[in-house]
Design an enzyme around this catalytic site. Structure first.
Site, mmCIF file in Angstrom:
data_model
loop_
_atom_site.group_PDB
_atom_site.id
_atom_site.type_symbol
_atom_site.label_atom_id
_atom_site.label_comp_id
_atom_site.label_asym_id
_atom_site.label_seq_id
_atom_site.Cartn_x
_atom_site.Cartn_y
_atom_site.Cartn_z
ATOM 1 C CE1 TYR A 1 -2.884 -53.807 15.091
ATOM 2 C CE2 TYR A 1 -3.057 -52.927 17.322
ATOM 3 C CZ TYR A 1 -2.280 -53.309 16.230
ATOM 4 O OH TYR A 1 -0.926 -53.180 16.294
ATOM 5 C CE1 TYR B 1 -9.254 -51.221 28.075
ATOM 6 C CE2 TYR B 1 -7.120 -50.384 28.764
ATOM 7 C CZ TYR B 1 -7.878 -51.316 28.089
ATOM 8 O OH TYR B 1 -7.258 -52.339 27.433
ATOM 9 C CB ALA C 1 -8.377 -37.139 31.856
HETATM 10 N N1 UFG Z 1 -0.499 -39.659 22.927
HETATM 11 C C1 UFG Z 1 -0.225 -38.370 22.484
HETATM 12 N N2 UFG Z 1 -0.925 -37.929 21.412
HETATM 13 C C2 UFG Z 1 -1.860 -38.674 20.755
HETATM 14 C C3 UFG Z 1 -2.108 -39.988 21.220
HETATM 15 C C4 UFG Z 1 -1.413 -40.437 22.318
HETATM 16 O O1 UFG Z 1 0.604 -37.658 23.046
HETATM 17 O O2 UFG Z 1 -2.467 -38.193 19.770
HETATM 18 C C5 UFG Z 1 0.264 -40.173 24.086
HETATM 19 C C6 UFG Z 1 -0.628 -40.571 25.244
HETATM 20 O O3 UFG Z 1 -0.867 -39.472 26.074
HETATM 21 C C7 UFG Z 1 0.220 -41.667 25.889
HETATM 22 C C8 UFG Z 1 0.971 -42.303 24.721
HETATM 23 O O4 UFG Z 1 0.911 -41.349 23.671
HETATM 24 O O5 UFG Z 1 1.148 -41.093 26.742
HETATM 25 C C9 UFG Z 1 0.337 -43.595 24.249
HETATM 26 O O6 UFG Z 1 -1.056 -43.353 24.066
HETATM 27 P P1 UFG Z 1 -2.015 -44.386 23.343
HETATM 28 O O7 UFG Z 1 -3.365 -43.729 23.259
HETATM 29 O O8 UFG Z 1 -1.405 -44.853 22.086
HETATM 30 O O9 UFG Z 1 -2.050 -45.619 24.320
HETATM 31 P P2 UFG Z 1 -2.373 -45.676 25.879
HETATM 32 O O10 UFG Z 1 -1.053 -45.703 26.602
HETATM 33 O O11 UFG Z 1 -3.350 -44.672 26.309
HETATM 34 O O12 UFG Z 1 -3.140 -47.044 26.006
HETATM 35 C C10 UFG Z 1 -2.685 -48.214 25.417
HETATM 36 C C11 UFG Z 1 -3.858 -49.097 25.113
HETATM 37 C C12 UFG Z 1 -4.493 -49.540 26.371
HETATM 38 C C13 UFG Z 1 -3.477 -50.131 27.314
HETATM 39 C C14 UFG Z 1 -2.336 -49.192 27.526
HETATM 40 C C15 UFG Z 1 -1.309 -49.849 28.402
HETATM 41 O O13 UFG Z 1 -4.810 -48.405 24.314
HETATM 42 O O14 UFG Z 1 -5.454 -50.498 26.038
HETATM 43 O O15 UFG Z 1 -1.789 -48.858 26.280
HETATM 44 O O16 UFG Z 1 -0.106 -49.182 28.364
HETATM 45 F F1 UFG Z 1 -4.033 -50.348 28.500
#
Ligand code: UFG
Length: 334
Positions: A11, A141, A283
């Site tokens: 991406y 990660y 988690a």
């Molecule tokens: N979330 C939900 N439901 C979903 C998916 C996500 O509530 O179906 C929430 C997550 O709990 C989180 C937020 O939405 O609070 C963002 O989640 P993402 O999975 O979109 O992204 P992350 O914050 O987990 O991680 C992303 C990147 C990482 C990076 C991080 C830094 O995937 O590589 O942002 O902020 F490190």
């Protein structure tokens, strides 16, 4: 400049390739296609299906294309998955970077632009997060990337001709303005695409992971930076690199949005209902992460263009509605 882009079929990497070639750079891509898409790389760009572990083959690529700078995007990036499969993350992200750096050392390639992450900060002691905030990752990660930052610092000491920049991404979203490339993960775990899939009816609903966080609406807060803005920072960082550089920049727009706010924005952008349920916390998720990107803005002259989350979600919506099956849609179009 002759560049190797690892993960160029992914991406973020594919958006980098697009911007780099539009600026006249010569790019070669390696990608193991574990989660990337060959179709995301323009046919005129040399492509080698290689895993980061294949040090010998990477040496061959570095030599063949007289690579001067490596932009390293290839990585596994799911926080939740990393908690369940930590060894995958340490092998791909940490050992993979090591293999690549060894190949670079053998070939005398001394410029490295590294995709690091806000996840290296863990649960931040203060927000907005500055580069000087304490780094204490709370999931594999983040730790897998943090280890690489440490390795890079050691390398610069050992080899003063080496120079690197580690770009700590916040939440990357959106798609290229021309709608040709965008986000297509399998499985998809990220919030923005999944919210849009729910709006499209590709998913039944979106589950909000936790609404008991210490935030105004109880849901997690993140900083959503547009992928094209993120790549502009890479280009500026690459151009700024000199011997002995060890630089770290946060890349975010400096404004946090809660999961609830993203849902409301997506409803207004799409004009559709988004069925929502509230579930358990996921988690490894910190309550809030948003950037202070002042250093990138002042030192590199970086100016994110898409500072309104509406625009970020609109660009993602254009991509998803024009490619309802991701790159599979494009194959059918051809
Ligand atoms: N979330 C939900 N439901 C979903 C998916 C996500 O509530 O179906 C929430 C997550 O709990 C989180 C937020 O939405 O609070 C963002 O989640 P993402 O999975 O979109 O992204 P992350 O914050 O987990 O991680 C992303 C990147 C990482 C990076 C991080 C830094 O995937 O590589 O942002 O902020 F490190």
């Amino acid at each position: 400049m002759n560049l190797l882009v690892t993960g160029g079929a992914g991406y973020i990497g594919s958006h980098a390739v697009k911007q780099l070639i539009s600026l006249g750079h010569r790019v070669v891509v390696i990608d193991n296609l574990f989660r990337g898409h060959r179709e995301a790389v323009p046919s005129e760009v040399p492509f080698h299906q290689l895993d980061l572990a294949e040090t010998g083959e990477i040496i061959g690529v570095l030599k063949e294309y007289k690579v001067e700078t490596v932009m390293h995007f290839a990585a596994l990036t799911y926080v939740g998955e990393s908690v369940n499969k930590p060894l995958w993350y340490y092998r791909n992200n940490t050992a993979g970077a090591l293999s690549l750096l060894e190949a670079m050392e053998i070939c005398g390639v001394n410029r490295f632009v590294f995709s690091s992450t806000a996840a290296t900060y863990g649960e931040p002691d203060s927000v907005p997060i500055k580069e000087t905030n304490r780094q204490a990752p709370i999931n594999p990660y983040g730790r897998s990337k943090w280890f690489v930052e440490g390795i890079l610092k050691d390398l610069v000491i050992a080899n003063p001709k080496f120079g690197f920049v580690a770009l700590r991404y916040f939440n990357v979203a959106g798609a290229s303005a021309d709608g040709i490339i965008g986000e297509d993960h399998e499985p998809e775990t990220h919030l923005v695409p999944n919210v849009l899939y729910a709006a499209m009816g590709k998913r039944d609903k979106i589950t909000v992971f936790g609404n008991d966080y210490p935030t105004p609406d109880g849901t997690c807060i993140r900083d959503y930076v547009h992928v094209d803005d993120l790549i502009s920072a890479h280009v500026l960082a690459m151009n700024s690199l000199r011997d002995g550089d060890a630089k770290f920049y946060n890349l975010g727009i400096g404004h946090g949005y809660s999961v609830g706010e993203i849902l409301n924005t997506a409803k207004s952008v799409t004009g559709r209902d988004i069925p929502t349920e509230y579930g358990e916390r996921r988690a490894g998720d910190p309550a809030q992460l948003y950037a202070d990107s002042t250093v990138a803005q002042t030192e590199l002259g970086w100016k994110p263009v898409h500072t309104d989350v509406n625009e970020v979600i609109e660009s993602a919506w254009r991509w998803h509605t024009s490619h309802p099956n991701g790159y599979g849609s494009r194959r059918q179009d051809v």
